[in-house]
Motif scaffolding. Sequence first.
Motif, mmCIF file in Angstrom:
data_model
loop_
_atom_site.group_PDB
_atom_site.id
_atom_site.type_symbol
_atom_site.label_atom_id
_atom_site.label_comp_id
_atom_site.label_asym_id
_atom_site.label_seq_id
_atom_site.Cartn_x
_atom_site.Cartn_y
_atom_site.Cartn_z
ATOM 1 N N GLY A 15 -2.608 -5.011 13.482
ATOM 2 C CA GLY A 15 -3.694 -5.978 13.613
ATOM 3 C C GLY A 15 -5.071 -5.373 13.705
ATOM 4 N N ARG A 16 -5.225 -4.155 13.265
ATOM 5 C CA ARG A 16 -6.527 -3.483 13.332
ATOM 6 C C ARG A 16 -7.422 -3.968 12.195
ATOM 7 N N ASN A 17 -8.458 -4.700 12.532
ATOM 8 C CA ASN A 17 -9.378 -5.244 11.535
ATOM 9 C C ASN A 17 -10.097 -4.140 10.760
ATOM 10 N N TRP A 18 -10.435 -3.047 11.433
ATOM 11 C CA TRP A 18 -11.130 -1.948 10.760
ATOM 12 C C TRP A 18 -10.289 -1.362 9.627
ATOM 13 N N ALA A 19 -8.956 -1.493 9.710
ATOM 14 C CA ALA A 19 -8.082 -0.897 8.698
ATOM 15 C C ALA A 19 -8.253 -1.570 7.343
ATOM 16 N N ARG A 20 -8.408 -2.883 7.342
ATOM 17 C CA ARG A 20 -8.595 -3.539 6.037
ATOM 18 C C ARG A 20 -9.963 -3.219 5.460
ATOM 19 N N TRP A 21 -10.982 -3.059 6.300
ATOM 20 C CA TRP A 21 -12.300 -2.684 5.794
ATOM 21 C C TRP A 21 -12.310 -1.233 5.313
ATOM 22 N N LEU A 22 -11.606 -0.368 6.006
ATOM 23 C CA LEU A 22 -11.508 1.021 5.573
ATOM 24 C C LEU A 22 -10.725 1.126 4.262
ATOM 25 N N TYR A 23 -9.675 0.322 4.121
ATOM 26 C CA TYR A 23 -8.923 0.301 2.860
ATOM 27 C C TYR A 23 -9.817 -0.182 1.719
ATOM 28 N N LEU A 24 -10.625 -1.202 1.973
ATOM 29 C CA LEU A 24 -11.580 -1.673 0.970
ATOM 30 C C LEU A 24 -12.547 -0.558 0.591
ATOM 31 N N LEU A 25 -13.039 0.174 1.575
ATOM 32 C CA LEU A 25 -13.955 1.291 1.310
ATOM 33 C C LEU A 25 -13.284 2.376 0.461
ATOM 34 N N THR A 26 -12.029 2.699 0.760
ATOM 35 C CA THR A 26 -11.338 3.708 -0.055
ATOM 36 C C THR A 26 -11.191 3.243 -1.492
ATOM 37 N N GLN A 27 -10.980 1.957 -1.690
ATOM 38 C CA GLN A 27 -10.844 1.438 -3.052
ATOM 39 C C GLN A 27 -12.180 1.463 -3.799
ATOM 40 N N ILE A 28 -13.254 1.193 -3.089
ATOM 41 C CA ILE A 28 -14.583 1.274 -3.712
ATOM 42 C C ILE A 28 -14.881 2.721 -4.106
ATOM 43 N N ILE A 76 0.846 -1.201 0.000
ATOM 44 C CA ILE A 76 0.000 0.000 0.000
ATOM 45 C C ILE A 76 0.877 1.245 0.000
ATOM 46 N N ILE A 77 1.862 1.262 0.883
ATOM 47 C CA ILE A 77 2.745 2.431 0.974
ATOM 48 C C ILE A 77 3.546 2.603 -0.305
ATOM 49 N N MET A 78 4.076 1.521 -0.830
ATOM 50 C CA MET A 78 4.895 1.605 -2.047
ATOM 51 C C MET A 78 4.066 1.995 -3.268
ATOM 52 N N ILE A 79 2.844 1.509 -3.370
ATOM 53 C CA ILE A 79 1.972 1.876 -4.494
ATOM 54 C C ILE A 79 1.715 3.376 -4.477
ATOM 55 N N LEU A 119 -6.547 13.748 -1.746
ATOM 56 C CA LEU A 119 -5.391 13.752 -0.847
ATOM 57 C C LEU A 119 -5.731 13.084 0.483
ATOM 58 N N VAL A 120 -6.915 13.370 1.005
ATOM 59 C CA VAL A 120 -7.341 12.743 2.262
ATOM 60 C C VAL A 120 -7.416 11.226 2.095
ATOM 61 N N LEU A 121 -7.932 10.761 0.958
ATOM 62 C CA LEU A 121 -8.006 9.319 0.719
ATOM 63 C C LEU A 121 -6.617 8.681 0.697
ATOM 64 N N VAL A 122 -5.649 9.354 0.105
ATOM 65 C CA VAL A 122 -4.286 8.815 0.076
ATOM 66 C C VAL A 122 -3.736 8.718 1.494
ATOM 67 N N PHE A 123 -3.945 9.745 2.310
ATOM 68 C CA PHE A 123 -3.458 9.700 3.684
ATOM 69 C C PHE A 123 -4.190 8.631 4.501
ATOM 70 N N ILE A 124 -5.470 8.436 4.246
ATOM 71 C CA ILE A 124 -6.215 7.373 4.925
ATOM 72 C C ILE A 124 -5.651 6.010 4.548
ATOM 73 N N GLU A 125 -5.341 5.822 3.269
ATOM 74 C CA GLU A 125 -4.778 4.542 2.827
ATOM 75 C C GLU A 125 -3.433 4.264 3.499
ATOM 76 N N ILE A 126 -2.606 5.278 3.611
ATOM 77 C CA ILE A 126 -1.306 5.092 4.266
ATOM 78 C C ILE A 126 -1.496 4.813 5.758
ATOM 79 N N TYR A 127 -2.437 5.508 6.382
ATOM 80 C CA TYR A 127 -2.747 5.237 7.795
ATOM 81 C C TYR A 127 -3.251 3.804 7.961
ATOM 82 N N CYS A 128 -4.055 3.346 7.025
ATOM 83 C CA CYS A 128 -4.540 1.957 7.067
ATOM 84 C C CYS A 128 -3.373 0.977 6.991
#
Length: 157
Positions: A84-97, A27-30, A68-77
């Motif tokens: 091990g935060r489960n919400w992070a993978r769901w939030l990353y999925l939401l940003t991709q949608i 995610i970070i490298m992309i 820009l906010v979405l990019v920062f959210i993705e990096i935070y995820c």
Amino acid sequence: MGFFTKTRQSHARINVPAIVQVAALAIIMIRALDFLMIFNLLGVRGLGEFIHRSVQTWSLTLVFLSSLVLVFIEIYCAFSLVKGRNWARWLYLLTQIITTGYLWASSLGYGYPELFSIAGGSKREIFRSLMMQKLPDILVLLLLFIPSASRRFFRLQ
């Protein structure tokens, strides 16, 4: 409690599966490569013009700042995934949608196609280009949701 005393919650888990580590690093490298490719394509002057064009109206400014906010959210995820935060993978999925939906809509002429759109002669070409562009993110999502080690890691939290 001292200033340098750390709680158990502040540490990343030691036994993070390699799949989750790879996904977080990807995610970070992309995002870093996206930025470098845009900078290489536009240069300093082109990047300045892009930003200037992006803030011409309130609507364009909102779209630009939202991206820009979405990019920062993705990096935070990505950093939260390793903890091990489960919400992070769901939030990353939401940003991709959200990003895929917006790119698709703007490429079809809805929204602001001059800012974020994919060129193509037909819906099929646009969709194919969009999927090729989003393929790394799709692979990261597969790493986070499909392997049993990933699911087990996030379930234990």
